[in-house]
Each structure stands twice: as structure tokens, then as C-alpha cells.
Scaffold this active site. Structure first.
Site, short mmCIF file in Angstrom:
data_model
loop_
_atom_site.label_atom_id
_atom_site.label_comp_id
_atom_site.label_asym_id
_atom_site.label_seq_id
_atom_site.Cartn_x
_atom_site.Cartn_y
_atom_site.Cartn_z
N CYS A 2 0.84 -1.22 0.00
CA CYS A 2 0.00 0.00 0.00
C CYS A 2 0.87 1.25 0.00
O CYS A 2 2.01 1.24 0.43
CB CYS A 2 -0.86 0.02 1.26
N ARG A 27 4.73 0.71 -6.23
CA ARG A 27 4.68 -0.22 -5.08
C ARG A 27 3.69 -1.35 -5.34
O ARG A 27 3.65 -2.32 -4.60
CB ARG A 27 4.30 0.55 -3.81
N TRP A 74 -2.86 -2.40 -1.68
CA TRP A 74 -2.38 -3.71 -2.16
C TRP A 74 -3.02 -4.70 -1.21
O TRP A 74 -2.66 -4.79 -0.03
CB TRP A 74 -0.86 -3.76 -2.06
N ASN A 100 -1.40 1.21 6.00
CA ASN A 100 -0.54 0.22 5.35
C ASN A 100 -0.05 -0.69 6.46
O ASN A 100 0.52 -0.22 7.45
CB ASN A 100 0.64 0.90 4.64
N GLY A 101 -0.29 -1.99 6.34
CA GLY A 101 0.14 -2.93 7.36
C GLY A 101 -0.97 -3.94 7.61
O GLY A 101 -1.90 -4.06 6.82
N GLU A 487 19.24 -15.76 -9.22
CA GLU A 487 18.79 -14.37 -9.44
C GLU A 487 18.28 -14.19 -10.86
O GLU A 487 17.26 -13.55 -11.09
CB GLU A 487 19.95 -13.41 -9.14
N LYS A 491 14.52 -12.89 -11.75
CA LYS A 491 14.26 -11.75 -12.64
C LYS A 491 13.29 -12.16 -13.74
O LYS A 491 12.33 -11.48 -14.03
CB LYS A 491 15.58 -11.27 -13.26
N GLU A 494 9.65 -13.07 -12.41
CA GLU A 494 8.84 -12.02 -11.76
C GLU A 494 8.39 -10.93 -12.73
O GLU A 494 7.41 -10.24 -12.45
CB GLU A 494 9.56 -11.40 -10.57
N HIS A 510 20.51 -34.72 -11.08
CA HIS A 510 19.74 -35.35 -9.99
C HIS A 510 18.26 -35.00 -10.10
O HIS A 510 17.56 -34.96 -9.10
CB HIS A 510 20.30 -34.88 -8.64
N LYS A 609 6.87 -3.54 -4.44
CA LYS A 609 8.29 -3.20 -4.36
C LYS A 609 8.85 -3.51 -2.98
O LYS A 609 9.96 -3.99 -2.84
CB LYS A 609 8.52 -1.72 -4.66
C1 AGP Z 1 13.55 -8.50 -6.28
O1 AGP Z 1 13.56 -8.41 -7.72
C2 AGP Z 1 12.18 -8.66 -5.74
N1 AGP Z 1 11.43 -7.50 -6.08
C3 AGP Z 1 12.10 -9.06 -4.29
O2 AGP Z 1 12.53 -10.41 -4.25
C4 AGP Z 1 12.93 -8.27 -3.25
O3 AGP Z 1 14.30 -8.52 -3.46
C5 AGP Z 1 12.55 -8.76 -1.85
O4 AGP Z 1 11.19 -8.46 -1.66
C6 AGP Z 1 13.40 -8.13 -0.74
O5 AGP Z 1 13.18 -6.76 -0.73
P1 AGP Z 1 14.21 -5.84 0.13
O6 AGP Z 1 15.56 -6.01 -0.50
O7 AGP Z 1 13.67 -4.45 -0.01
O8 AGP Z 1 14.19 -6.33 1.54
#
Ligand code: AGP
Length: 614
Positions: A2, A27, A74, A100-101, A487, A491, A494, A510, A609
Site C-alpha cells: 500500500c 509499489r 495492495w 498500510n500494514g 537471481e 528476474k 517475476e 539429480h 516493491k
Molecule cells: C527483487 O527483484 C524482488 N522485487 C524481491 O525479491 C525483493 O528482493 C525482496 O522483496 C526483498 O526486498 P528488500 O531487498 O527491499 O528487503
């Protein structure tokens, strides 16, 4: 997550509220709403959908006023719908609140309020807060100040919150509060702004007040009054933030993510600036007071993080063991915080986080501190919750990262971890001055190499053109290449929604080898080093089963040209820094595949985000 934005000043609030919500769009959200106070009347407009839908509602029925709050939701509790959008109100309709929370005890509170006759319009946890505030006025009378009603309500609440409240009967103020969810206040002559994060404020002010956990701020024309939930006054500390407004804009790029991929050379230069001097093999972190004795006391390092930041921790595990010669491990923050981890005063826990607000990582920091460990965080947002909760912090100076998919934050995290490993090794005497000088020189040369690598962007786009219709992908790597394989897979999945997995290359036989066929592109980190021959063997295994191999390999590698179907070559660098170079082509590959698939690169579906809820 949010987003919250608020304005209190001498101008019409609505334009600021809409502009602020647009800055918070990255966000991730599913609905939006605003509330303003105008001539002693409260007006609320909210709806499911994007901000454009809200603007349509507002153009049909404009709302005025010089004080207002706004929200992008959100969904956590309750489907996206008009009723579940924020702001939420009480029975009287005179209170408007954005949040937010998560209110973790909202069900028993809601039950009790309903028994007392309160009528609920939504299925959210948040609406309970509006009715609790209303109940405070019912109990203690209308002479009660709004901030005291908010404090009384929050005393009954468990969970996390960043919230802003307005009240028709007290139209001269906005009250906000926070606990474990981010909220910052921007101050300017005659105007005060509230926001979930700093980039949304940069256009108006660089004077920021960071609200701490369990603090309540009352904003009036006299300025900002801050107190604890118990009513103890708190002195305002204004921090001047150096981020320029431009840095939070796209700067001519199609997407924030592409801009941030290209900002990596500068981000790394900014992150190492002032921390190293080659001649004396000098490494220094202002924010850390690590004596040699303290450095020698550490007998174990535990990295804890989520997502991409967790991948940075995996690289860190190799670097700490390689240079500092002590055990290192990496823990998902959500697992670490609930596992009763065995850590003590000789354990160094390193929390890695771009936002500094990830709920699970914050929880892991609290748990590590409770167990007596020394905790430092590697963070990209100055003054964020995790930075302030840690015993020490090392900032990455990547600048605001707006794209949901983390790129420059990741490579600056790796930069800091590399430097910190050298720093600790020097303190503990496991790295000679000459070795340190060589490794610092390699690091200083790295941004130029990234710039050369970025010039190959079109080569990567051409590879994306060949594979963007795939429905699956496998990423393989060995040693420090393994976290980069993970990673690269994250990428891709997501932002393009292609199912992608990262695996240690040796593990392929395996199980995952069963997946290999002509429709499964296999991206292999064929980095130079002592595992190179084994990687060549893995490539043979894939080719023997008709698989397609995309290799990330060192420039000048002849053997790979005979084996791979597509190659992205990266400049030579010291083996310990190769993960930073190797990830760049994978960031670009994911970006171009997602663009060709028509995906929303900066705001991928279902993602936020910063995940400030568990
Ligand atoms: C990364 O591409 C993602 N958006 C997500 O995995 C992110 O790295 C994760 O939510 C951790 O966020 P932070 O580094 O702000 O703690």
C-alpha cells in the site's frame, strides 16, 4: 505494498494527493482513494482499479480542501473492491483513515465493536481502526483531541501500521502514526507532506522527518508535533535527503527497470566512493565502529534477507568463507525469525535489504538482537526501519530503485558485501595488504567493465527475440555462479511470468535434466574458474538431450562458441567480482523478454516493491 500520501498546507490538497499516489504506483496496488477536509466537511472518493479510475470519479465530482490523505491499496484482507478501498470511515462517516500494514487482532476487535452496534462496510482489517477511534470519542467525549483518540485506539491494536487520519469535527489537523510499516513526513515552509516513501516527496522537499515505531505525529498549521503512544513528546529530527527529484524519474528510458540497469556503473561508483584508498589498501565504513577486537570475536556470519537480497547473501557466504575464513550461512528471513536460531554475541548477523522495510527481514533483525547477536544491515534507504533497528548499517548508494525487479540495488549489495569481506579479513589478518590492494583495484575497474558490457544490450535483445515465447527456463551455475543463476531465474519469472528455476549445475543430473528438451532454454553461467570444465560437461549433457544453451561466458572463450546456441560474453575480472558482471546480461535478458511478452515491467502483477507485511 500500500501507498500513503497526505498534504496539509495553504494550497488545494487534491492535486498533491493524486501526484503523490502516482509516484507510489510502483509499489503495486489494486485500488485507490482520497479524503479531503473542506469548510468543516469531510469528502471521500475511492474505487477499485488504477488511479485513472479515481481521477474519472473526481473529475465528475471534484473535492476541495487544503488538507487531505490518499491511499493506493495492495490487498491483504478482503478482495479488491470499492468498499474495501481506503480511506475507511466509522459509523458517523466523519472519520477517514488510510493504512498500510496488518491489524493482526482485527477479528476479535471487529466482533466486539459489532456487538456494541458498530456497522462495518468492508471486509478489511483496516476499518476496525476507524471504529476504534470513533469509540474513543464516544467514551471520552468530543473534547478529546484526535491524536489522543488515535493513541487510545492504537493501544488496543496488535500488528503493523502506517496510518493517516482526518476528522470532520477537528478539520485543522492530520494525525499519522507508524509501527513496522514505513511512513515519512516532508516539511516545507507552510506545507507538510506525508508519504510511504521518500521519492514521492522529493519534488516538494528534501527535509524529511522519519517517524519511529509507536510514534504519533499531529500535523497542523503550526507544524508537526510528535509524541509516543504513551504521550511522551519526541523532538523532531529533520534529515536533509540528498536524492535529487530527477533520480526518481525515468530519465528518458521506457521503464524504470531499464534505467536502473544502466545506472549500475554510477551506483557502484557512488557506493565505493569515500570507502576505499588503493595505495594504503584502505577500506572504511563510516557507519560501522568495528574494532579489531570485535572483528576477531566474530566466529560466524549469518546473512538474512528475502528474494533478490537473499541471493546477495548467498554470494556473501562464499566471499566471507573465502576471505575471512570463518563459517558463513544464509537464512531466509521468514524462516530465521521463527526458528529460534542459535546465534550469540560472537555471531555477526547481516540483514540485506533494499527498502529497509521488508517485514520478514525486520522480524529477523529483532530475533537476532533478542538472541544477543551483533546485527548490521546493508540497506539502500537511509533512515529506514531496518537500518535504524540494526547495531550498524552499511548503505548502498544506488539511489531510489523504483522498478519492482531489483537490479542496481543487488549489484551494489554485492559490492558492499565484497568490500566488507575484505574489510573484515584485513581486521582479522587473513588478507595481506598486497592482496587487498589488488582486489580494491579490481573493484575500482568494475564500473567501466559494466559500461562496456551494457554496450552489448542489442545482442541480449536478439537472444530475447529467439526465446521470449518459451514457457519454461532453467538457469544453472556453479560456485558464485549458482546464486546468479537463482537471481536470473527470479528476474525472468517475476517480470515475464515464465516459469524459471535456478539450480546448482551439478544438481541437474539429480532431477532437472528430465525437463530438458528443445523447448527448454537453459541459461548457463560458464564463468572462468576451477569449475569451468565441469560446466562444459553440463553443457554437453544439455545438448545431448536436444536442449538449447544460452551461455554467459568470459570474453575470448573459444570453447564455448563451439558448444552454446547463444553466447553473452562478459569482460574478465577477478573471480570474486564475476557475479556482479554475470548478472547484468540476465537482467537485460529478463527485461527484453518481458517487454516482448507485453508484460508490465515496472509493476509486475501481484508484486510489490517492498513487502511490508508478513
Ligand atoms: C527483487 O527483484 C524482488 N522485487 C524481491 O525479491 C525483493 O528482493 C525482496 O522483496 C526483498 O526486498 P528488500 O531487498 O527491499 O528487503
Amino acid at each position: 505494498m500500500c501507498g500513503i500520501f497526505g498534504y496539509f498546507g495553504s494550497k488545494e490538497a487534491l492535486p498533491f494527493l493524486i501526484e503523490g499516489l502516482k509516484k507510489l504506483e510502483y509499489r503495486g496496488y489494486d485500488s485507490a482513494g482520497v479524503a479531503t477536509l473542506n469548510n468543516g466537511r469531510l469528502f471521500i472518493t475511492k474505487c477499485v482499479g488504477k488511479i485513472a479510475e479515481l481521477e474519472k470519479e473526481l473529475s465528475a465530482r471534484p473535492i476541495g480542501g487544503k488538507a487531505g490523505i490518499a491511499h493506493t491499496r495492495w490487498a491483504t484482507h478482503g478482495q479488491p473492491s470499492d468498499e474495501n478501498s481506503h480511506p475507511h470511515s466509522d459509523c458517523s462517516g466523519k472519520i477517514a483513515l488510510v493504512h498500510n500494514g496488518i491489524i493482526e487482532n482485527y477479528l476479535p476487535l471487529r466482533r466486539r465493536l459489532a456487538e456494541e452496534g458498530h456497522k462495518f462496510k468492508s471486509t478489511t482489517d483496516t476499518e476496525v481502526l476507524a471504529h476504534l477511534i470513533e469509540k474513543e470519542f464516544t467514551k471520552k467525549g468530543e473534547t478529546l483531541a484526535l491524536e489522543d483518540a488515535v493513541k487510545g485506539a492504537l493501544e488496543q491494536v496488535e500488528g503493523s501500521y502506517a496510518l493517516a487520519v482526518v476528522y470532520e469535527n477537528q478539520p485543522d489537523k492530520i494525525v499519522c502514526a507508524r509501527k513496522a510499516s514505513p511512513l515519512v513526513i516532508g516539511v516545507q515552509e507552510g506545507e507538510t507532506f506525508i508519504s510511504s516513501d521518500i521519492p514521492a516527496l522529493l519534488k516538494y522537499t528534501s527535509q524529511i522527518i522519519y517517524l519511529n515505531d509507536s510514534e504519533v505525529a499531529t500535523i497542523t498549521e503550526d507544524g508537526v508535533k510528535i509524541e509516543t503512544l504513551k504521550g511522551k513528546p519526541v523532538k523532531n529530527k529533520i534529515t536533509l535527503v540528498s536524492w535529487d527529484p530527477e533520480s526518481a524519474e525515468k530519465g528518458g528510458y521506457t521503464h524504470f527497470m531499464l534505467k536502473e540497469i544502466h545506472e549500475q556503473p554510477k551506483a557502484i561508483r557512488d557506493t565505493i566512493a569515500g570507502r576505499i584508498k588503493v595505495d594504503e589498501s584502505f577500506i572504511h565504513f563510516d557507519e560501522l565502529n568495528f574494532s579489531v577486537e570485535e572483528a576477531k570475536k566474530i566466529n560466524r556470519v549469518v546473512f538474512t534477507a528475502c528474494g533478490t537480497s537473499w541471493h546477495a547473501g548467498l554470494v556473501g557466504e562464499y566471499l566471507i568463507e573465502q576471505f575471512v575464513k570463518i563459517p558463513a550461512e544464509v537464512e531466509y528471513a521468514a524462516e530465521f525469525r521463527y526458528r529460534h536460531p542459535i546465534v550469540d554475541e560472537n555471531t555477526l548477523v547481516i540483514a540485506i535489504t533494499q527498502s529497509g522495510e521488508t517485514a520478514d527481514t525486520l522480524g529477523a533483525v529483532w530475533e537476532a538482537k533478542a538472541q544477543g547477536a551483533k546485527v548490521i544491515s546493508i540497506c539502500n534507504v537511509i533512515g529506514s526501519s531496518i537500518a535504524r533497528e540494526s547495531h550498524g548499517v552499511i548503505y548502498t548508494y544506488a539511489g531510489p530503485e523504483i522498478g519492482v525487479a531489483s537490479t542496481k540495488a543487488f549489484t551494489t549489495q554485492l559490492t558492499v558485501i565484497y568490500l566488507f569481506a575484505l574489510y573484515l579479513a584485513k581486521k582479522r589478518g587473513t588478507l595481506s595488504k598486497m592482496e587487498a590492494q589488488k582486489m580494491i583495484s579490481d573493484l575500482i575497474a568494475l564500473p567501466d567493465k559494466i559500461e562496456c558490457l551494457l554496450l552489448k544490450e542489442n545482442e541480449v535483445e536478439a537472444i530475447a527475440q529467439r526465446f521470449y515465447k518459451s514457457t519454461n527456463a532453467l538457469f544453472l551455475g556453479r560456485g558464485k555462479g549458482f546464486p546468479i543463476a537463482l537471481e536470473g531465474a527470479l528476474k525472468l519469472k517475476e517480470i515475464s511470468y515464465i516459469h524459471a528455476e535456478g539450480y546448482p549445475a551439478a544438481e541437474m543430473k539429480h532431477g532437472p535434466i528430465a525437463l530438458i528438451d528443445k523447448n527448454m532454454p537453459v541459461i548457463i553461467l560458464a564463468l572462468a574458474g576451477r569449475r569451468y570444465d565441469k560446466i562444459m560437461g553440463n553443457i554437453e549433457e544439455v545438448k545431448a538431450r536436444g536442449g538449447m544453451v544460452i551461455a554467459v561466458a568470459a570474453e575470448g572463450d573459444q570453447m564455448i562458441t563451439e558448444k552454446a546456441d547463444a553466447i553473452i560474453s562478459i569482460p574478465h575480472t577477478t573471480e570474486a567480482l564475476s557475479p556482479i558482471l554475470a548478472v547484468i546480461p540476465l537482467q537485460l535478458l529478463a527485461y527484453y523478454i518481458a517487454v516482448k511478452r507485453g508484460c508490465h515491467v515496472d509493476q509486475p502483477r501481484n508484486l510489490a516493491k517492498s513487502v511490508t507485511v508478513e
